[in-house]
Design a protein around this motif. Structure first.
Motif, mmCIF file in Angstrom:
data_model
loop_
_atom_site.group_PDB
_atom_site.id
_atom_site.type_symbol
_atom_site.label_atom_id
_atom_site.label_comp_id
_atom_site.label_asym_id
_atom_site.label_seq_id
_atom_site.Cartn_x
_atom_site.Cartn_y
_atom_site.Cartn_z
ATOM 1 N N SER A 73 55.723 47.624 51.041
ATOM 2 C CA SER A 73 54.385 47.774 51.633
ATOM 3 C C SER A 73 53.872 46.480 52.243
ATOM 4 N N TYR A 109 47.698 50.344 55.328
ATOM 5 C CA TYR A 109 48.989 50.975 55.023
ATOM 6 C C TYR A 109 49.001 51.623 53.639
ATOM 7 N N GLN A 110 48.292 51.017 52.683
ATOM 8 C CA GLN A 110 48.327 51.515 51.309
ATOM 9 C C GLN A 110 47.248 52.557 51.015
#
Length: 267
Positions: A73, A109-110
């Motif tokens: 990630s 993104y997370q």
């Protein structure tokens, strides 16, 4: 309101396995692929790939989540990303490494799959050297399509990793809060794939693919609206001096957004 259940497409990890839909036209031969070499495969740190498209000799448009390592990630160093223009059966029309990359500042993104994540999933990559080849012509961009418009998607995927495929034509089902809902079939590797309008007989990019989904039980794909972000991302790249070899740290700000009430789930 149409209920949308979303599955983030993600990059295709080179060791992964995933089925892909039918109804695609292979662009595997030089004749079939003529005019499409500005679409290419993005190699991400040797671990995964996405799809991207030239919109200028030195600029590639793709999805923001393609800049991240799916196993950690973390942002992938720009120098570890390579654009293979017109990649077809083991060869590319041009090979270029990426110098800098920027994406929308509101993209996380997370974060869980929601409207903000999908609608902000856009990135612009600056190549180390422009592609100046008479057979590779960057695509123009155009306004976002309207509901009912016919569009097409050119992409690399698991079952079509060695040559691009064209789905022509699919339809824009609806638009909501910066997300374009389409009947196009997509899967892993298709992240960042250009969505084309063919009005006036000339393909122009009107969106990029971020995710696949179900709308009222029907498989659909989700695209990102490009109005505004491209110009802003261009400016960010111009201002991102001294960042060669790493993803750009100056990123695009966003305006206020509202919740659509759509239900999102993880894949």
């Amino acid at each position: 309101m149409r209920r949308v259940v979303v599955f983030i497409v993600g990059m295709f990890c080179l060791m992964g396995q995933v089925a892909y839909g039918q109804g695609l036209l292979s662009l595997g031969s030089s004749q079939q692929g003529r005019g499409w070499d500005a679409v290419g495969r993005l190699e991400i740190g040797g671990k995964a790939f996405c799809t991207g498209a030239l919109i200028a000799p030195n600029l590639v448009l793709t999805a923001a989540h393609c800049l991240y390592d799916p196993s950690t990630s973390e942002l992938v160093p720009a120098s570890d990303i390579q654009f293979l223009a017109g990649w077809r059966n083991g060869r590319a029309a041009a090979y270029r490494h990426v110098r800098r990359a920027v994406h929308h500042s509101e993209y996380n993104y997370q974060a869980k799959a929601n409207t903000d994540r999908v609608s902000n999933d856009v990135a612009l990559l600056e190549l180390q050297h422009p592609i100046r080849n008479t057979t590779i012509t960057p695509f123009e961009t155009a306004r976002r399509p309207s509901s009912g418009d016919e569009v097409g998607v050119v992409s690399y995927t698991h079952d079509n990793a060695e040559a691009p495929s064209l789905q022509e034509l699919c339809e824009v089902i609806s638009r909501q809060d910066g997300i374009i809902i389409m009947s196009c079939q997509v899967d892993f590797g298709a992240s960042g794939s250009p969505v084309f309008s063919f009005q006036a007989g000339k393909p122009k990019i009107v969106s990029i693919v971020s995710a696949k989904a179900e709308a009222d039980g029907i498989p659909v794909s989700l695209g990102v609206s490009l109005e505004g972000p491209i110009d802003a991302l261009r400016r960010e790249l111009e201002q991102a001096t001294g960042l060669s070899g790493t993803p750009g740290t100056r990123v695009l700000g966003a305006g206020n957004r509202t919740d659509t009430g759509a239900k999102f789930v993880k894949p």
